[in-house]
Design a protein around this motif. Structure first.
Motif, PDB file in Angstrom:
ATOM      1  N   THR A   1       0.699  -1.634   0.113  1.00  0.00           N
ATOM      2  CA  THR A   1      -0.024   0.074   0.249  1.00  0.00           C
ATOM      3  C   THR A   1       0.799   1.164  -0.704  1.00  0.00           C
ATOM      4  OG1 THR A   1      -1.278  -1.171   1.107  1.00  0.00           O
ATOM      5  CG2 THR A   1      -1.788   1.128   1.416  1.00  0.00           C
ATOM      6  N   HIS A   2       0.697   2.099  -1.023  1.00  0.00           N
ATOM      7  CA  HIS A   2       1.332   3.520  -1.109  1.00  0.00           C
ATOM      8  C   HIS A   2       1.197   4.180   0.332  1.00  0.00           C
ATOM      9  CE1 HIS A   2       1.792   7.883  -2.487  1.00  0.00           C
ATOM     10  NE2 HIS A   2       3.336   6.655  -3.051  1.00  0.00           N
ATOM     11  N   VAL A   3       2.023   4.932   0.806  1.00  0.00           N
ATOM     12  CA  VAL A   3       2.113   5.375   1.724  1.00  0.00           C
ATOM     13  C   VAL A   3       2.588   7.411   1.086  1.00  0.00           C
ATOM     14  CG1 VAL A   3       3.154   6.273   3.867  1.00  0.00           C
ATOM     15  CG2 VAL A   3       2.426   3.964   3.547  1.00  0.00           C
ATOM     16  N   ALA A   4       3.269   7.054   0.809  1.00  0.00           N
ATOM     17  CA  ALA A   4       4.036   8.282   0.488  1.00  0.00           C
ATOM     18  C   ALA A   4       5.093   8.282  -0.926  1.00  0.00           C
ATOM     19  CB  ALA A   4       4.389   9.934   1.344  1.00  0.00           C
ATOM     20  N   GLY A   5       5.953   9.078  -1.498  1.00  0.00           N
ATOM     21  CA  GLY A   5       6.696   9.269  -2.791  1.00  0.00           C
ATOM     22  C   GLY A   5       7.093   7.483  -2.556  1.00  0.00           C
ATOM     23  N   CYS A   6       8.244   7.098  -2.224  1.00  0.00           N
ATOM     24  CA  CYS A   6       8.765   5.425  -2.619  1.00  0.00           C
ATOM     25  C   CYS A   6       8.435   4.923  -1.506  1.00  0.00           C
ATOM     26  CB  CYS A   6      10.179   5.238  -2.602  1.00  0.00           C
ATOM     27  SG  CYS A   6      10.549   6.068  -4.464  1.00  0.00           S
ATOM     28  N   ARG A   7       7.708   5.179  -0.266  1.00  0.00           N
ATOM     29  CA  ARG A   7       7.380   4.625   0.943  1.00  0.00           C
ATOM     30  C   ARG A   7       5.953   3.637   0.601  1.00  0.00           C
ATOM     31  NH1 ARG A   7       5.804   2.121   5.055  1.00  0.00           N
ATOM     32  NH2 ARG A   7       5.820   2.759   7.531  1.00  0.00           N
ATOM     33  N   MET A   8       6.509   2.270   1.580  1.00  0.00           N
ATOM     34  CA  MET A   8       5.037   1.398   1.140  1.00  0.00           C
ATOM     35  C   MET A   8       4.828   0.671   2.298  1.00  0.00           C
ATOM     36  SD  MET A   8       6.273  -0.913  -1.622  1.00  0.00           S
ATOM     37  CE  MET A   8       7.423   0.481  -1.969  1.00  0.00           C
ATOM     38  N   ASP A   9       3.298   0.457   3.013  1.00  0.00           N
ATOM     39  CA  ASP A   9       3.402  -1.048   3.596  1.00  0.00           C
ATOM     40  C   ASP A   9       2.901  -2.320   2.565  1.00  0.00           C
ATOM     41  OD1 ASP A   9       3.478   0.880   6.295  1.00  0.00           O
ATOM     42  OD2 ASP A   9       1.652   1.712   7.023  1.00  0.00           O
ATOM     43  N   LEU A  10       3.878  -2.922   3.779  1.00  0.00           N
ATOM     44  CA  LEU A  10       3.992  -4.622   2.906  1.00  0.00           C
ATOM     45  C   LEU A  10       3.187  -5.123   4.216  1.00  0.00           C
ATOM     46  CD1 LEU A  10       7.859  -4.324   2.391  1.00  0.00           C
ATOM     47  CD2 LEU A  10       5.326  -4.668   0.319  1.00  0.00           C
ATOM     48  N   ASN A  11       1.638  -6.507   3.702  1.00  0.00           N
ATOM     49  CA  ASN A  11       0.797  -6.606   3.993  1.00  0.00           C
ATOM     50  C   ASN A  11       1.172  -7.992   3.824  1.00  0.00           C
ATOM     51  OD1 ASN A  11      -0.287  -5.230   6.228  1.00  0.00           O
ATOM     52  ND2 ASN A  11      -0.264  -3.961   4.208  1.00  0.00           N
ATOM     53  N   VAL A  12       1.338  -9.280   4.924  1.00  0.00           N
ATOM     54  CA  VAL A  12       1.676  -9.726   4.456  1.00  0.00           C
ATOM     55  C   VAL A  12       0.764 -10.971   5.864  1.00  0.00           C
ATOM     56  CG1 VAL A  12       2.789 -12.669   4.736  1.00  0.00           C
ATOM     57  CG2 VAL A  12       3.569 -10.597   3.868  1.00  0.00           C
ATOM     58  N   ARG A  13      -0.381 -12.130   5.786  1.00  0.00           N
ATOM     59  CA  ARG A  13      -1.131 -12.400   6.709  1.00  0.00           C
ATOM     60  C   ARG A  13      -1.810 -11.548   7.686  1.00  0.00           C
ATOM     61  NH1 ARG A  13       1.099 -17.451   9.130  1.00  0.00           N
ATOM     62  NH2 ARG A  13       3.290 -16.782   7.872  1.00  0.00           N
ATOM     63  N   ASP A  14      -1.648 -12.094   8.559  1.00  0.00           N
ATOM     64  CA  ASP A  14      -1.930 -11.113  10.266  1.00  0.00           C
ATOM     65  C   ASP A  14      -1.181 -10.215  10.925  1.00  0.00           C
ATOM     66  OD1 ASP A  14      -5.364 -11.617   9.036  1.00  0.00           O
ATOM     67  OD2 ASP A  14      -4.852 -13.561  10.488  1.00  0.00           O
ATOM     68  N   PHE A  15       0.237 -10.349   9.979  1.00  0.00           N
ATOM     69  CA  PHE A  15       1.607  -9.341  10.333  1.00  0.00           C
ATOM     70  C   PHE A  15       0.884  -8.235  10.695  1.00  0.00           C
ATOM     71  CE2 PHE A  15       2.810 -13.811   9.113  1.00  0.00           C
ATOM     72  CZ  PHE A  15       3.651 -14.196  10.494  1.00  0.00           C
ATOM     73  N   ALA A  16       2.094  -7.319  11.202  1.00  0.00           N
ATOM     74  CA  ALA A  16       2.199  -5.792  11.267  1.00  0.00           C
ATOM     75  C   ALA A  16       2.367  -5.700   9.803  1.00  0.00           C
ATOM     76  CB  ALA A  16       2.781  -5.288  12.741  1.00  0.00           C
ATOM     77  N   PRO A  17       2.289  -4.149   9.637  1.00  0.00           N
ATOM     78  CA  PRO A  17       2.681  -3.966   8.883  1.00  0.00           C
ATOM     79  C   PRO A  17       4.217  -3.689   8.746  1.00  0.00           C
ATOM     80  CG  PRO A  17       0.348  -2.830   8.708  1.00  0.00           C
ATOM     81  CD  PRO A  17       1.153  -3.392   9.651  1.00  0.00           C
ATOM     82  N   MET A  18       4.627  -4.010   6.851  1.00  0.00           N
ATOM     83  CA  MET A  18       6.396  -4.395   6.977  1.00  0.00           C
ATOM     84  C   MET A  18       6.359  -3.100   6.749  1.00  0.00           C
ATOM     85  SD  MET A  18       7.700  -7.864   6.962  1.00  0.00           S
ATOM     86  CE  MET A  18       5.979  -8.095   5.477  1.00  0.00           C
ATOM     87  N   ALA A  19       7.424  -1.638   6.685  1.00  0.00           N
ATOM     88  CA  ALA A  19       8.118  -1.214   6.500  1.00  0.00           C
ATOM     89  C   ALA A  19       8.977  -1.027   5.614  1.00  0.00           C
ATOM     90  CB  ALA A  19       8.318   0.470   6.674  1.00  0.00           C
ATOM     91  N   ALA A  20       8.256  -0.296   3.708  1.00  0.00           N
ATOM     92  CA  ALA A  20       9.109  -0.169   2.750  1.00  0.00           C
ATOM     93  C   ALA A  20       9.506   0.815   2.235  1.00  0.00           C
ATOM     94  CB  ALA A  20       8.773  -1.688   1.053  1.00  0.00           C
ATOM     95  N   ASP A  21      11.164   0.657   1.632  1.00  0.00           N
ATOM     96  CA  ASP A  21      11.093   2.452   0.609  1.00  0.00           C
ATOM     97  C   ASP A  21      12.730   2.454  -0.090  1.00  0.00           C
ATOM     98  OD1 ASP A  21      11.069   4.792   0.325  1.00  0.00           O
ATOM     99  OD2 ASP A  21      11.303   5.444   2.579  1.00  0.00           O
ATOM    100  N   GLU A  22      13.107   3.005  -0.337  1.00  0.00           N
ATOM    101  CA  GLU A  22      14.025   3.636  -1.246  1.00  0.00           C
ATOM    102  C   GLU A  22      15.262   4.442  -0.493  1.00  0.00           C
ATOM    103  OE1 GLU A  22      15.097   2.104  -3.446  1.00  0.00           O
ATOM    104  OE2 GLU A  22      13.726   0.503  -4.322  1.00  0.00           O
ATOM    105  N   PRO A  23      16.431   4.517  -0.126  1.00  0.00           N
ATOM    106  CA  PRO A  23      17.433   5.290   0.224  1.00  0.00           C
ATOM    107  C   PRO A  23      17.199   6.377  -0.817  1.00  0.00           C
ATOM    108  CG  PRO A  23      18.224   3.230  -0.737  1.00  0.00           C
ATOM    109  CD  PRO A  23      16.600   2.242  -0.832  1.00  0.00           C
ATOM    110  N   ALA A  24      17.816   7.688  -0.206  1.00  0.00           N
ATOM    111  CA  ALA A  24      17.470   8.909  -0.507  1.00  0.00           C
ATOM    112  C   ALA A  24      18.822   8.598  -1.326  1.00  0.00           C
ATOM    113  CB  ALA A  24      17.701   9.642   0.746  1.00  0.00           C
ATOM    114  N   LEU A  25      19.216   8.207  -1.991  1.00  0.00           N
ATOM    115  CA  LEU A  25      20.216   7.934  -3.421  1.00  0.00           C
ATOM    116  C   LEU A  25      19.317   7.666  -4.038  1.00  0.00           C
ATOM    117  CD1 LEU A  25      22.611   8.861  -4.759  1.00  0.00           C
ATOM    118  CD2 LEU A  25      23.455   6.227  -4.140  1.00  0.00           C
ATOM    119  N   ALA A  26      18.206   7.087  -4.039  1.00  0.00           N
ATOM    120  CA  ALA A  26      17.344   6.593  -4.812  1.00  0.00           C
ATOM    121  C   ALA A  26      15.764   7.575  -4.843  1.00  0.00           C
ATOM    122  CB  ALA A  26      16.979   4.588  -4.841  1.00  0.00           C
ATOM    123  N   GLY A  27      15.311   7.945  -4.669  1.00  0.00           N
ATOM    124  CA  GLY A  27      14.342   9.306  -4.291  1.00  0.00           C
ATOM    125  C   GLY A  27      13.039   8.399  -3.558  1.00  0.00           C
ATOM    126  N   GLY A  28      13.817   7.903  -2.334  1.00  0.00           N
ATOM    127  CA  GLY A  28      13.459   7.516  -1.158  1.00  0.00           C
ATOM    128  C   GLY A  28      13.154   8.683   0.329  1.00  0.00           C
TER     129      GLY A  28
END
Length: 158
Positions: free
Chosen positions: A19-46
């Motif tokens: 799920t898109h949060v902002a910019g390159c930041r997203m929340d990843l959801n798998v089964r009933d676990f708490a969302p996991m953050a995913a993003d890109e490093p600043a060098l890659a625009g995140g």
């Protein structure tokens, strides 16, 4: 040694969402676990608020190899301690058309399986063979034309 596969388990899907949060930041959801953050490093625009998707794939390679080693070693009745798997994947960038940024592609992968065991070399060699043919994520890399290099760093004990 034969590893028995439950045929019903072969048909279960693995489901995830991003799920898109902002910019390159997203929340990843798998089964009933708490969302996991995913993003890109600043060098890659995140904003570097979580591992990048390529880092999650690399972590998945390490985790899958570790689970595969554990399941097979336990099925074989192997005695071991201190199990750890380190993974590293190289990314090369291919030129993109137009104003788009270069396209990253995995180009190589390396794994180091570390463990301590008093088992004889023949049994440990059999473990290596079985893991190599059974690790799903390692085989995913292999099917993409990237054969992960696997180094077994086994400290013999006892």
């Amino acid at each position: 040694m034969t590893v028995v596969v439950n045929e019903n388990r072969n048909k279960r899907a693995r489901v995830a969402s991003a799920t898109h949060v902002a910019g390159c930041r997203m929340d990843l959801n798998v089964r009933d676990f708490a969302p996991m953050a995913a993003d890109e490093p600043a060098l890659a625009g995140g904003t570097d608020e979580g591992p990048s998707p390529l880092e999650y794939v690399t972590a998945g390679l390490a985790a899958c190899q570790l689970v595969t080693v554990t399941k097979i070693a336990d099925a074989m009745g192997l005695d071991y301690t201190g199990l750890r798997v380190d993974a590293e994947a190289d990314v090369k960038f291919r030129a993109a058309q137009g104003a788009m940024s270069p396209i990253p592609r995995f180009s190589a992968a390396r794994l180091v399986v570390r463990m301590r065991s008093p088992e004889p070399p023949e049994r440990l060699a059999r473990l290596e063979e079985l893991v190599e043919e059974r690790c799903p994520v390692s085989n995913l890399f292999l099917d993409a034309g990237i054969a992960p290099e696997v180094v077994w760093a086994i400290e013999t004990t006892g």
